[in-house]
Design a protein around this motif. Structure first.
Motif, PDB file in Angstrom:
ATOM      1  N   ARG A  16       2.636  -7.667   8.441  1.00 34.83           N
ATOM      2  CA  ARG A  16       3.429  -6.430   8.552  1.00 34.83           C
ATOM      3  C   ARG A  16       4.732  -6.498   7.773  1.00 34.83           C
ATOM      4  O   ARG A  16       5.155  -5.516   7.170  1.00 34.83           O
ATOM      5  N   PHE A  17       5.389  -7.658   7.830  1.00 41.84           N
ATOM      6  CA  PHE A  17       6.735  -7.750   7.270  1.00 41.84           C
ATOM      7  C   PHE A  17       6.826  -8.624   6.026  1.00 41.84           C
ATOM      8  O   PHE A  17       7.901  -8.791   5.460  1.00 41.84           O
ATOM      9  N   GLY A  18       5.702  -9.169   5.584  1.00 42.10           N
ATOM     10  CA  GLY A  18       5.703 -10.068   4.432  1.00 42.10           C
ATOM     11  C   GLY A  18       5.444  -9.348   3.131  1.00 42.10           C
ATOM     12  O   GLY A  18       5.395  -8.116   3.058  1.00 42.10           O
ATOM     13  N   GLU A  19       5.266 -10.145   2.094  1.00 38.34           N
ATOM     14  CA  GLU A  19       5.007  -9.631   0.755  1.00 38.34           C
ATOM     15  C   GLU A  19       3.791 -10.336   0.175  1.00 38.34           C
ATOM     16  O   GLU A  19       3.586 -11.527   0.400  1.00 38.34           O
ATOM     17  N   VAL A  20       3.017  -9.591  -0.596  1.00 40.83           N
ATOM     18  CA  VAL A  20       1.865 -10.171  -1.273  1.00 40.83           C
ATOM     19  C   VAL A  20       2.381 -11.134  -2.337  1.00 40.83           C
ATOM     20  O   VAL A  20       3.334 -10.830  -3.054  1.00 40.83           O
ATOM     21  N   SER A  21       1.755 -12.283  -2.430  1.00 41.30           N
ATOM     22  CA  SER A  21       2.136 -13.295  -3.400  1.00 41.30           C
ATOM     23  C   SER A  21       2.073 -12.731  -4.815  1.00 41.30           C
ATOM     24  O   SER A  21       1.203 -11.925  -5.135  1.00 41.30           O
ATOM     25  N   SER A  22       2.973 -13.197  -5.662  1.00 36.17           N
ATOM     26  CA  SER A  22       2.974 -12.764  -7.059  1.00 36.17           C
ATOM     27  C   SER A  22       1.809 -13.390  -7.828  1.00 36.17           C
ATOM     28  O   SER A  22       1.488 -12.943  -8.925  1.00 36.17           O
ATOM     29  N   ALA A  23       1.182 -14.410  -7.247  1.00 43.12           N
ATOM     30  CA  ALA A  23      -0.004 -15.005  -7.879  1.00 43.12           C
ATOM     31  C   ALA A  23      -1.140 -13.983  -7.840  1.00 43.12           C
ATOM     32  O   ALA A  23      -1.245 -13.181  -6.912  1.00 43.12           O
ATOM     33  N   ALA A  24      -1.974 -14.014  -8.848  1.00 47.08           N
ATOM     34  CA  ALA A  24      -3.084 -13.057  -8.928  1.00 47.08           C
ATOM     35  C   ALA A  24      -4.008 -13.215  -7.728  1.00 47.08           C
ATOM     36  O   ALA A  24      -4.159 -14.317  -7.208  1.00 47.08           O
ATOM     37  N   PRO A  25      -4.643 -12.128  -7.296  1.00 47.10           N
ATOM     38  CA  PRO A  25      -5.641 -12.273  -6.227  1.00 47.10           C
ATOM     39  C   PRO A  25      -6.796 -13.140  -6.726  1.00 47.10           C
ATOM     40  O   PRO A  25      -7.016 -13.272  -7.929  1.00 47.10           O
ATOM     41  N   GLU A  26      -7.496 -13.736  -5.794  1.00 47.08           N
ATOM     42  CA  GLU A  26      -8.610 -14.614  -6.133  1.00 47.08           C
ATOM     43  C   GLU A  26      -9.924 -13.931  -5.790  1.00 47.08           C
ATOM     44  O   GLU A  26     -10.087 -13.427  -4.679  1.00 47.08           O
ATOM     45  N   TRP A  27     -10.854 -13.907  -6.732  1.00 46.90           N
ATOM     46  CA  TRP A  27     -12.169 -13.323  -6.511  1.00 46.90           C
ATOM     47  C   TRP A  27     -13.078 -14.368  -5.876  1.00 46.90           C
ATOM     48  O   TRP A  27     -13.178 -15.489  -6.369  1.00 46.90           O
ATOM     49  N   ASP A  28     -13.720 -14.026  -4.764  1.00 49.99           N
ATOM     50  CA  ASP A  28     -14.666 -14.915  -4.109  1.00 49.99           C
ATOM     51  C   ASP A  28     -16.072 -14.412  -4.407  1.00 49.99           C
ATOM     52  O   ASP A  28     -16.485 -13.374  -3.887  1.00 49.99           O
ATOM     53  N   GLU A  29     -16.768 -15.111  -5.278  1.00 56.11           N
ATOM     54  CA  GLU A  29     -18.100 -14.690  -5.717  1.00 56.11           C
ATOM     55  C   GLU A  29     -19.085 -14.610  -4.558  1.00 56.11           C
ATOM     56  O   GLU A  29     -19.893 -13.691  -4.481  1.00 56.11           O
ATOM     57  N   ALA A  30     -19.020 -15.574  -3.645  1.00 57.05           N
ATOM     58  CA  ALA A  30     -19.974 -15.625  -2.537  1.00 57.05           C
ATOM     59  C   ALA A  30     -19.887 -14.395  -1.628  1.00 57.05           C
ATOM     60  O   ALA A  30     -20.897 -13.863  -1.193  1.00 57.05           O
ATOM     61  N   SER A  31     -18.665 -13.946  -1.354  1.00 59.73           N
ATOM     62  CA  SER A  31     -18.494 -12.793  -0.459  1.00 59.73           C
ATOM     63  C   SER A  31     -18.383 -11.475  -1.209  1.00 59.73           C
ATOM     64  O   SER A  31     -18.492 -10.407  -0.614  1.00 59.73           O
ATOM     65  N   GLY A  32     -18.119 -11.554  -2.517  1.00 63.95           N
ATOM     66  CA  GLY A  32     -17.962 -10.335  -3.300  1.00 63.95           C
ATOM     67  C   GLY A  32     -16.702  -9.577  -2.945  1.00 63.95           C
ATOM     68  O   GLY A  32     -16.701  -8.340  -2.919  1.00 63.95           O
ATOM     69  N   ALA A  33     -15.621 -10.314  -2.681  1.00 61.64           N
ATOM     70  CA  ALA A  33     -14.373  -9.668  -2.270  1.00 61.64           C
ATOM     71  C   ALA A  33     -13.173 -10.419  -2.846  1.00 61.64           C
ATOM     72  O   ALA A  33     -13.267 -11.583  -3.225  1.00 61.64           O
ATOM     73  N   TRP A  34     -12.031  -9.719  -2.887  1.00 59.48           N
ATOM     74  CA  TRP A  34     -10.782 -10.300  -3.353  1.00 59.48           C
ATOM     75  C   TRP A  34     -10.037 -10.922  -2.173  1.00 59.48           C
ATOM     76  O   TRP A  34     -10.036 -10.376  -1.080  1.00 59.48           O
ATOM     77  N   SER A  35      -9.377 -12.051  -2.427  1.00 61.10           N
ATOM     78  CA  SER A  35      -8.511 -12.689  -1.432  1.00 61.10           C
ATOM     79  C   SER A  35      -7.070 -12.611  -1.906  1.00 61.10           C
ATOM     80  O   SER A  35      -6.794 -12.773  -3.098  1.00 61.10           O
ATOM     81  N   TYR A  36      -6.177 -12.356  -0.974  1.00 63.03           N
ATOM     82  CA  TYR A  36      -4.745 -12.257  -1.267  1.00 63.03           C
ATOM     83  C   TYR A  36      -3.982 -13.170  -0.330  1.00 63.03           C
ATOM     84  O   TYR A  36      -4.362 -13.361   0.827  1.00 63.03           O
ATOM     85  N   ARG A  37      -2.866 -13.697  -0.830  1.00 65.52           N
ATOM     86  CA  ARG A  37      -1.941 -14.479  -0.007  1.00 65.52           C
ATOM     87  C   ARG A  37      -0.728 -13.612   0.290  1.00 65.52           C
ATOM     88  O   ARG A  37      -0.159 -13.003  -0.614  1.00 65.52           O
ATOM     89  N   VAL A  38      -0.353 -13.583   1.550  1.00 62.45           N
ATOM     90  CA  VAL A  38       0.826 -12.834   1.979  1.00 62.45           C
ATOM     91  C   VAL A  38       1.776 -13.829   2.629  1.00 62.45           C
ATOM     92  O   VAL A  38       1.380 -14.594   3.513  1.00 62.45           O
ATOM     93  N   HIS A  39       3.037 -13.836   2.182  1.00 59.67           N
ATOM     94  CA  HIS A  39       4.066 -14.708   2.737  1.00 59.67           C
ATOM     95  C   HIS A  39       4.990 -13.847   3.583  1.00 59.67           C
ATOM     96  O   HIS A  39       5.550 -12.863   3.085  1.00 59.67           O
ATOM     97  N   GLY A  40       5.123 -14.202   4.849  1.00 59.13           N
ATOM     98  CA  GLY A  40       5.992 -13.421   5.726  1.00 59.13           C
ATOM     99  C   GLY A  40       6.402 -14.221   6.946  1.00 59.13           C
ATOM    100  O   GLY A  40       5.915 -15.341   7.165  1.00 59.13           O
ATOM    101  N   PRO A  41       7.274 -13.637   7.766  1.00 62.10           N
ATOM    102  CA  PRO A  41       7.783 -14.350   8.938  1.00 62.10           C
ATOM    103  C   PRO A  41       6.788 -14.348  10.102  1.00 62.10           C
ATOM    104  O   PRO A  41       6.158 -13.332  10.383  1.00 62.10           O
TER     105      PRO A  41
END
Length: 67
Positions: A16-41
């Motif tokens: 809710r209160f964090g920010e998406v990492s400036s690193a590019a999202p990661e594509w997961d071939e097995a699941s067919g979806a994007w993964s994102y890192r969020v840094h927050g409190p």
């Protein structure tokens, strides 16, 4: 390795209160979806990194891990 104790509420707070990492999202071939890192409190104010996977076709967000 280090295992951090956190609750689902900690992860929700970071999302809710964090920010998406400036690193590019990661594509997961097995699941067919994007993964994102969020840094927050977490509920105590410490930085928690939450990894979520976005399934746009199903309008879902899946919590993969946090550290």
């Amino acid at each position: 390795g280090y295992q951090r104790r956190f609750t689902l509420q900690d992860a929700v707070n970071a999302l809710r209160f964090g920010e998406v990492s400036s690193a590019a999202p990661e594509w997961d071939e097995a699941s067919g979806a994007w993964s994102y890192r969020v840094h927050g409190p977490d509920l105590e104010g410490d930085v928690l990194t939450v990894v979520v996977r976005i399934y746009s076709a199903r309008s879902r967000v899946w919590l993969v891990t946090a550290f």
